[in-house]
Design an enzyme around this catalytic site. Structure first.
Site, mmCIF file in Angstrom:
data_model
loop_
_atom_site.group_PDB
_atom_site.id
_atom_site.type_symbol
_atom_site.label_atom_id
_atom_site.label_comp_id
_atom_site.label_asym_id
_atom_site.label_seq_id
_atom_site.Cartn_x
_atom_site.Cartn_y
_atom_site.Cartn_z
ATOM 1 N N GLY B 16 0.844 -1.195 0.000
ATOM 2 C CA GLY B 16 0.000 0.000 0.000
ATOM 3 C C GLY B 16 0.873 1.236 0.000
ATOM 4 O O GLY B 16 1.633 1.457 0.939
ATOM 5 N N GLY B 18 -0.286 4.539 -0.573
ATOM 6 C CA GLY B 18 -1.076 5.769 -0.543
ATOM 7 C C GLY B 18 -0.372 6.800 0.323
ATOM 8 O O GLY B 18 0.844 6.752 0.522
ATOM 9 N N THR B 19 -1.143 7.708 0.864
ATOM 10 C CA THR B 19 -0.575 8.780 1.683
ATOM 11 C C THR B 19 0.282 8.216 2.813
ATOM 12 O O THR B 19 1.420 8.645 3.027
ATOM 13 C CB THR B 19 -1.727 9.597 2.313
ATOM 14 N N VAL B 20 -0.256 7.239 3.539
ATOM 15 C CA VAL B 20 0.461 6.738 4.710
ATOM 16 C C VAL B 20 1.703 5.939 4.293
ATOM 17 O O VAL B 20 2.770 6.086 4.883
ATOM 18 C CB VAL B 20 -0.466 5.896 5.606
ATOM 19 N N GLY B 21 1.558 5.116 3.270
ATOM 20 C CA GLY B 21 2.693 4.319 2.804
ATOM 21 C C GLY B 21 3.852 5.205 2.374
ATOM 22 O O GLY B 21 5.011 4.979 2.744
ATOM 23 N N LYS B 112 -8.033 -0.322 10.762
ATOM 24 C CA LYS B 112 -8.935 -0.446 11.920
ATOM 25 C C LYS B 112 -10.099 -1.374 11.636
ATOM 26 O O LYS B 112 -10.554 -2.106 12.510
ATOM 27 C CB LYS B 112 -9.418 0.934 12.359
ATOM 28 N N GLU B 197 -14.256 13.171 3.308
ATOM 29 C CA GLU B 197 -14.170 12.497 2.015
ATOM 30 C C GLU B 197 -15.442 12.729 1.200
ATOM 31 O O GLU B 197 -16.470 13.156 1.720
ATOM 32 C CB GLU B 197 -13.944 11.002 2.239
ATOM 33 N N LYS B 212 -12.530 1.878 16.002
ATOM 34 C CA LYS B 212 -11.465 2.198 16.965
ATOM 35 C C LYS B 212 -11.914 1.878 18.387
ATOM 36 O O LYS B 212 -11.144 1.347 19.190
ATOM 37 C CB LYS B 212 -11.101 3.681 16.845
ATOM 38 N N GLY B 314 -3.818 11.525 8.942
ATOM 39 C CA GLY B 314 -2.849 12.262 8.150
ATOM 40 C C GLY B 314 -1.574 11.478 7.942
ATOM 41 O O GLY B 314 -1.272 10.545 8.673
#
Lengths: 441, 441
Positions: B16, B18-21, B112, B197, B212, B314
């Site tokens: 993955g 995306g932003t976090v990866g 999550k 979103e 969560k 984020g």
């Protein structure tokens, strides 16, 4: 070295049976099942030691061996971990700590003075022995801030660490805020209510907070613990009028411990460490921290701002932190006490505080006569300090004094220092000015 | 099983991008030296996988092997830990997670939904394999709350756990508060600003927060993860008028996830889990949490109230949490993912919400005609609900509706529910009432 893999009980010797020591015994009894489940093995107190064997502490000690000389606990064959709750930077506490680690046993302590002064040497010994040294309870009571930095924020370069590290000072300042009373009255009330000790020096002069800050700075920045370098100023000079004027300007006053890393002109890392009363914008999370609560902000380069808040002292919270360390040890977690190996911690020179760019609050007590305001503002102009707002009290107080408070625009602290030098010999000032940093929002 | 004792690099496969990866790759590069020092060994990405190989992510991927089928990462011989950042409760993410653990490798995930649905089974496998399963990034972004509960608060019986678990919902509510705008307008603005979103359902209906919460409840109470039992209500029915009336009464409105343990009449533990908009007293720490921030309160029987606050989502904060888990694994920390062994987690029946004693806010939208207030207050009286304060809007709105808001005294929620049943068939009410708990200070 304690057996960290078996499910055999972790055998504990407890030195010091004051409030926290009794709390640890109570906690281990009350929460025994869940502590065992989480630790993977029972936590079992086998021996205790304290000055007075006969004092009633409200806990049953009959199941534990009594050790008359607590330093002998280090050599007991039936003990894996010693919990040191005696206090004092040196003396028997330090002897016990050294001997415990030298014997390859784990050490858990709530002793901030000892860690601030000797933590580095103790960590080196513990690492050489491959045993655990843990001091969660030494910083901010029940708040897991040592683990929060060592583990939670471990991926980050910490850019700032600061917070409210002394519950007594925070109780006094926030009570002055809500009551409008002056410092002396509030301190006296706090002593009667048990929020301040008979000798409150360590708390109100910032020394206790400085011990904690030196530990946090070491973990945050990979610096050698350097308590001596903490610039320390207490809250005894904060007046009710300062709190009222801060309020009018949108701030509250808190005793803030802060550490920052930067580089000097040669590119070497330098460390700013200070404990001082500061103005905190009302929108800042620390402005809402009232009473004997502690709170620590860690700003990481990836995490952003993290806030950890909770009770800064007391039987339950401190016992909670001590037992969390014991659970870590029972689980086999015995990593570097300061997050990186002690030998890798860097010696960092103290930073020049004056290099900081920021806003400053200044409060002068002046004689009530013409020209004083012109003298002060001229000094500000000559030192290149730009004034954002200024409040002059309308009338002199009983002592014939007038208060002049001002907030500067963003600028180097060195300019403010220079302005104060220009005013140092002025016979208009009736007392040294009170100077407080203003935290950014 | 990863080699946890050597100083050899911890070899990572990243699924993955995306932003976090991309954030994880950036963090490991930017903070490489300090991460290595703290982890005791380098953290080295060896392979990556994502849907689109050619997309520009602003990070250099040339040093990593590209894996076309990410589920193949589990079987790579050159990998110790897989980081799963693909998302989705099932599908390829779950396959990868299962295969990784089955292969004896560590798994770190920010997913999550997967942990809320399958975390228990994954934890059982990981424990059987003696490998690590870690999901700090799955709960509250950059806030180290999983570690805070597993380690920091480990000595405590947690009495309550609750907090602001969704940044989008908190951004919307706190923006409605400051702007006075209604829900629909604020949501639209939030979408344009990137805080919500295009399909905001998971965030505004509380489902993300519920994922969560189910994870936090399991760790806090030693309960089997039970996402299906979370009573979930979003914020889309909260009106500007509710926020104004809450404000007048001394409260703000926040979407709160809360879990509480109690016992039923037979003495068996029962678990209350709910995500609902609540009234929070302005003096409560959660009332000051604005914007896309998350905050979790854990109340332990020894620690007292602990607050953990920070960015809930984020790139940077989530990457910070992912890498903290990797550092844990590199250090050899691979304990029970839910703090106690998965087999020891108890199945707990859902608690009857009605047993709770507390204050409640009720808002009715009613036709503007005589007798409506008498009808409502009679129902309250008949259900034994005692009213502390009541606000009736002076004039009907455009739809001919009048709002009636009230706050009850402390009392069982079941009485409020009964009062609402009495009013269920009333043709005075133009819409179902909005019912919100009031948090204690």
């Amino acid at each position: 070295m304690p057996d960290t893999t078996s499910s055999a009980p972790l055998r504990i010797a407890l030195a010091g049976l004051g409030t926290v020591g009794a709390g640890v015994i109570r906690l281990l009894d009350a929460n025994a099942d869940l502590v065992t489940a989480r630790a993977g093995r029972p936590l079992e107190v086998v021996a205790v030691s304290a000055r007075d064997r006969n004092r009633d502490r409200g806990v049953d000690l009959s199941g534990f061996a009594w050790e008359g000389d607590m330093t002998q606990m280090a050599s007991r064959g039936d003990v894996d971990v010693v919990v040191e709750l005696v206090g004092g930077a040196d003396g028997p506490a330090l002897t016990l700590a050294r001997d415990t680690i030298a014997a390859g046993k784990g050490l858990v302590t709530a002793n901030k003075a000892m860690i601030a002064h000797h933590g580095l040497a103790l960590a080196e010994s513990a690492e050489a022995q491959g045993t655990a040294l843990k001091f969660e309870a030494a910083v901010a009571g029940g708040i897991p801030i040592v683990k929060g930095l060592r583990e939670g924020a471990a991926a980050n370069s910490i850019e700032h660490i600061y917070g409210i590290l002394n519950g007594t000072a925070n109780y006094i300042l926030s009570t002055m805020e809500s009551s409008g009373a002056d410092f002396a009255t509030t301190l006296k009330d706090a002593q009667e209510l048990g929020y301040a000790e008979a000798d409150p020096t360590f708390d109100i002069e910032g020394i206790d907070a400085a011990h904690k800050l030196a530990i946090l700075a070491a973990i945050s920045f990979g610096a050698r613990v350097d308590f001596e370098a903490v610039a320390c100023e207490g809250i005894s000079r904060v007046r009710a009028a300062d709190i009222a004027q801060a309020d009018a300007l949108g701030y509250v006053i808190r005793l803030i411990g802060m550490a920052d890393i930067s580089t000097d002109s040669s590119g070497a890392p330098v460390l700013l460490q200070q404990v001082k009363p500061c103005l905190v914008p009302k929108g800042h999370p620390l402005a809402h921290v009232t009473g004997p609560t502690n709170a620590v902000v860690a700003e990481g380069n990836y995490s952003g701002r993290l806030l950890f808040q909770g009770a800064g002292a007391g039987e339950g919270p401190t016992a909670s932190a001590v037992v969390a360390d014991l659970i870590d040890i029972a689980r086999g977690e015995a990593g570097a006490p300061f997050s990186v190996p002690a030998a890798a911690l860097q010696a960092m020179a103290p930073a020049e505080s004056g290099a900081r760019i920021g806003q400053t609050y200044l409060r002068f007590t002046v004689s009530d006569r013409p020209g004083v305001l012109a003298e002060i503002t001229a000094a500000m102009r000559d030192a290149d300090v730009s004034i954002e707002s200024l409040i002059q009290q309308g009338r002199a107080n009983d002592g014939g004094e007038v208060l002049v408070a001002m907030v500067t625009h963003d600028g180097p602290e060195s300019c403010v220092t220079y302005a104060l030098q220009l005013l140092a010999d002025s016979d208009s000032l009736t007392a040294p000015p009170l100077v407080m940093k203003i935290l950014e929002d």
